[in-house]
Each structure stands twice: as structure tokens, then as C-alpha cells.
Design a protein around this motif. Structure first.
Motif, PDB file in Angstrom:
ATOM      1  N   ASP A  46       0.703  -1.066   0.014  1.00  0.00           N
ATOM      2  CA  ASP A  46       0.015   0.154  -0.138  1.00  0.00           C
ATOM      3  C   ASP A  46       0.891   1.113  -0.035  1.00  0.00           C
ATOM      4  O   ASP A  46       0.488   2.289  -0.661  1.00  0.00           O
ATOM      5  CB  ASP A  46      -1.024   0.115   1.115  1.00  0.00           C
ATOM      6  CG  ASP A  46      -1.904  -1.202   1.161  1.00  0.00           C
ATOM      7  OD1 ASP A  46      -2.238  -1.280  -0.049  1.00  0.00           O
ATOM      8  OD2 ASP A  46      -2.645  -1.390   2.253  1.00  0.00           O
ATOM      9  N   ARG A  47       1.811   1.233   0.794  1.00  0.00           N
ATOM     10  CA  ARG A  47       2.908   2.355   0.735  1.00  0.00           C
ATOM     11  C   ARG A  47       3.421   2.718  -0.582  1.00  0.00           C
ATOM     12  O   ARG A  47       3.733   3.696  -1.160  1.00  0.00           O
ATOM     13  CB  ARG A  47       3.936   2.252   1.807  1.00  0.00           C
ATOM     14  CG  ARG A  47       3.495   2.290   3.273  1.00  0.00           C
ATOM     15  CD  ARG A  47       4.550   1.869   4.240  1.00  0.00           C
ATOM     16  NE  ARG A  47       4.066   1.730   5.561  1.00  0.00           N
ATOM     17  CZ  ARG A  47       4.021   2.823   6.472  1.00  0.00           C
ATOM     18  NH1 ARG A  47       4.489   3.818   6.265  1.00  0.00           N
ATOM     19  NH2 ARG A  47       3.630   2.182   7.852  1.00  0.00           N
ATOM     20  N   ALA A  61       7.271  10.763  -1.948  1.00  0.00           N
ATOM     21  CA  ALA A  61       7.295   9.544  -2.120  1.00  0.00           C
ATOM     22  C   ALA A  61       8.624   8.747  -1.610  1.00  0.00           C
ATOM     23  O   ALA A  61       8.423   7.683  -0.941  1.00  0.00           O
ATOM     24  CB  ALA A  61       7.483   9.527  -3.817  1.00  0.00           C
ATOM     25  N   ARG A  62       9.571   9.459  -1.626  1.00  0.00           N
ATOM     26  CA  ARG A  62      11.106   8.579  -0.939  1.00  0.00           C
ATOM     27  C   ARG A  62      10.634   8.545   0.259  1.00  0.00           C
ATOM     28  O   ARG A  62      11.126   7.371   0.920  1.00  0.00           O
ATOM     29  CB  ARG A  62      12.019   9.612  -1.290  1.00  0.00           C
ATOM     30  CG  ARG A  62      13.358   8.807  -0.781  1.00  0.00           C
ATOM     31  CD  ARG A  62      14.397   8.698  -1.839  1.00  0.00           C
ATOM     32  NE  ARG A  62      15.238   7.834  -1.539  1.00  0.00           N
ATOM     33  CZ  ARG A  62      16.057   7.369  -0.428  1.00  0.00           C
ATOM     34  NH1 ARG A  62      15.582   7.847   0.550  1.00  0.00           N
ATOM     35  NH2 ARG A  62      16.958   6.647  -0.460  1.00  0.00           N
ATOM     36  N   ALA A  63       9.952   9.576   1.078  1.00  0.00           N
ATOM     37  CA  ALA A  63       9.634   9.262   2.480  1.00  0.00           C
ATOM     38  C   ALA A  63       8.827   7.941   2.838  1.00  0.00           C
ATOM     39  O   ALA A  63       9.098   7.151   3.586  1.00  0.00           O
ATOM     40  CB  ALA A  63       9.158  10.475   3.157  1.00  0.00           C
ATOM     41  N   VAL A 121      10.945   4.897   2.222  1.00  0.00           N
ATOM     42  CA  VAL A 121      11.736   4.503   3.403  1.00  0.00           C
ATOM     43  C   VAL A 121      10.838   3.890   4.494  1.00  0.00           C
ATOM     44  O   VAL A 121      11.080   2.890   4.910  1.00  0.00           O
ATOM     45  CB  VAL A 121      12.487   5.716   3.974  1.00  0.00           C
ATOM     46  CG1 VAL A 121      13.068   5.450   5.270  1.00  0.00           C
ATOM     47  CG2 VAL A 121      13.450   6.239   3.042  1.00  0.00           C
ATOM     48  N   GLU A 122       9.744   4.432   4.560  1.00  0.00           N
ATOM     49  CA  GLU A 122       8.648   3.460   5.619  1.00  0.00           C
ATOM     50  C   GLU A 122       8.201   2.317   5.178  1.00  0.00           C
ATOM     51  O   GLU A 122       8.297   1.225   5.907  1.00  0.00           O
ATOM     52  CB  GLU A 122       7.506   4.473   5.865  1.00  0.00           C
ATOM     53  CG  GLU A 122       7.711   5.683   6.418  1.00  0.00           C
ATOM     54  CD  GLU A 122       6.520   6.634   6.633  1.00  0.00           C
ATOM     55  OE1 GLU A 122       5.510   6.369   6.020  1.00  0.00           O
ATOM     56  OE2 GLU A 122       6.803   7.797   7.041  1.00  0.00           O
ATOM     57  N   LEU A 168      10.135  -2.041  -4.496  1.00  0.00           N
ATOM     58  CA  LEU A 168      10.479  -0.505  -3.744  1.00  0.00           C
ATOM     59  C   LEU A 168      11.762  -0.265  -4.209  1.00  0.00           C
ATOM     60  O   LEU A 168      11.753   1.244  -4.275  1.00  0.00           O
ATOM     61  CB  LEU A 168      10.423  -0.932  -1.981  1.00  0.00           C
ATOM     62  CG  LEU A 168       9.135  -1.510  -1.587  1.00  0.00           C
ATOM     63  CD1 LEU A 168       9.351  -1.820  -0.185  1.00  0.00           C
ATOM     64  CD2 LEU A 168       8.032  -0.418  -1.567  1.00  0.00           C
ATOM     65  N   LEU A 169      12.661  -0.915  -4.359  1.00  0.00           N
ATOM     66  CA  LEU A 169      14.107  -0.348  -4.689  1.00  0.00           C
ATOM     67  C   LEU A 169      14.107   0.050  -6.126  1.00  0.00           C
ATOM     68  O   LEU A 169      14.637   1.110  -6.546  1.00  0.00           O
ATOM     69  CB  LEU A 169      15.199  -1.447  -4.840  1.00  0.00           C
ATOM     70  CG  LEU A 169      15.547  -1.876  -3.268  1.00  0.00           C
ATOM     71  CD1 LEU A 169      16.210  -3.315  -3.000  1.00  0.00           C
ATOM     72  CD2 LEU A 169      16.401  -0.812  -2.701  1.00  0.00           C
ATOM     73  N   LEU A 170      13.150  -0.378  -7.089  1.00  0.00           N
ATOM     74  CA  LEU A 170      13.117  -0.059  -8.543  1.00  0.00           C
ATOM     75  C   LEU A 170      12.538   1.565  -8.456  1.00  0.00           C
ATOM     76  O   LEU A 170      12.480   2.292  -9.186  1.00  0.00           O
ATOM     77  CB  LEU A 170      12.375  -1.078  -9.316  1.00  0.00           C
ATOM     78  CG  LEU A 170      13.241  -2.286  -9.596  1.00  0.00           C
ATOM     79  CD1 LEU A 170      12.236  -3.137 -10.414  1.00  0.00           C
ATOM     80  CD2 LEU A 170      14.448  -1.929 -10.190  1.00  0.00           C
TER      81      LEU A 170
END
Length: 158
Positions: A34-35, A51-53, A56-57, A74-76
Motif C-alpha cells: 500500500d505504501r 514519495a521517497r519518505a 523508506v517507511e 520498492l528499490l526500483l
């Protein structure tokens, strides 16, 4: 940054992300998937920092919940944000970590996504292209999906 993006688009991105978070009962109950979805919406509005924050979460939540299956994607997304912000070295590093994570998970489809991303945006070596070709050959059940088509196109141009 926001002046280039229509206020309605920005508001829609934030509203969608906020609605998603609220629908899940606050941030503690929001899954990495979902994040990731909320972060993608923020990326579309150009709010790369927010978006980056969220990413990280999401990474922290994936670790805490043992849901590592989301980590390569997530890394992509982190790599895409880094590219959009002009941080090519960070993008390259995130994509390499996505490849490594997918390999550790023995998830060839996720590895294929990461390798295609790497070959599209970075100067892939012959061994990196060979690894991409091996994945394509090793996934005959993937048929002619858009990702396989992109991979084949990349291999033909190299």
C-alpha cells in the motif's frame, strides 16, 4: 516544483495517498504494498521527496513484517525517484540492490524487472546483458508479456 504540475493533479495525488493511509487505520497498519502504491501516486504528481519518505517507511515495514517480497519493487521505485532527481549513482545502486534482493529471494520475475530497468537506464556490460538473456530464456511461461518484450528489445539493440 509544484508549479509545473496542475494543482488538481497534485491534490489528487495527495488525496489518494492520504485516503489510502486513512483507509488502513493510520500508518502503522499500512502494508509495504500500500505504501508503494501511495508512493507511486506521489511520484506521478512530482512530489519525489514525499514519495521517497513513503518508500523508506515501506522498506522498514517490509523488514518488520517479514514481507521482503516487496523490496525489489520498492528499490526500483527508489531508483526511478533518484533518476527523476538527477541522482544517477543512487539510481544505479538501488537497481543493483533490487537485482541482488530478487536473486536472494529466488524470484526470477522480480530479477527480470530489475535487470530490464538496469539495462534501460545504465550502460549494461556484456555479462549483464547475458544475465538478462538467461532470465528471458529461463522464463518460457512468461510468453510475450510486455516485460519480456522490453527485455528482448533491449537484447536486440545491444
Amino acid at each position: 516544483m509544484h508549479s509545473r504540475i496542475g494543482r488538481a493533479t497534485l491534490a489528487t495525488g495527495w488525496a489518494a495517498a492520504a485516503a489510502l493511509m486513512g483507509a488502513r487505520g493510520g500508518l502503522k497498519n499500512v502494508s509495504p504494498a500500500d505504501r508503494k502504491s501511495a508512493a507511486r501516486r506521489l511520484v506521478r504528481t512530482g512530489d519525489f521527496d514525499a514519495a521517497r519518505a513513503l518508500l523508506v517507511e515501506a522498506m522498514q515495514t517490509a523488514d518488520e513484517m517479514g514481507e521482503r517480497m516487496y523490496v525489489p519493487q520498492l528499490l526500483l521505485l527508489d531508483a526511478a525517484i533518484a533518476r527523476a532527481q538527477g541522482r544517477a549513482d543512487d539510481a544505479r545502486a538501488a537497481t543493483r540492490r533490487a537485482i541482488e534482493e530478487a536473486q536472494q529471494q529466488q524470484a526470477p520475475w522480480l530479477e527480470l524487472e530489475a535487470r530490464v530497468d538496469f539495462c534501460e537506464y545504465d550502460a549494461a556490460t556484456a555479462s549483464e546483458r547475458a544475465a538478462l538473456a538467461a532470465l528471458v530464456d529461463g522464463l518460457p511461461q512468461a510468453g510475450d508479456t510486455p516485460l519480456i518484450q522490453r527485455a528482448r528489445a533491449l537484447l536486440q539493440t545491444s
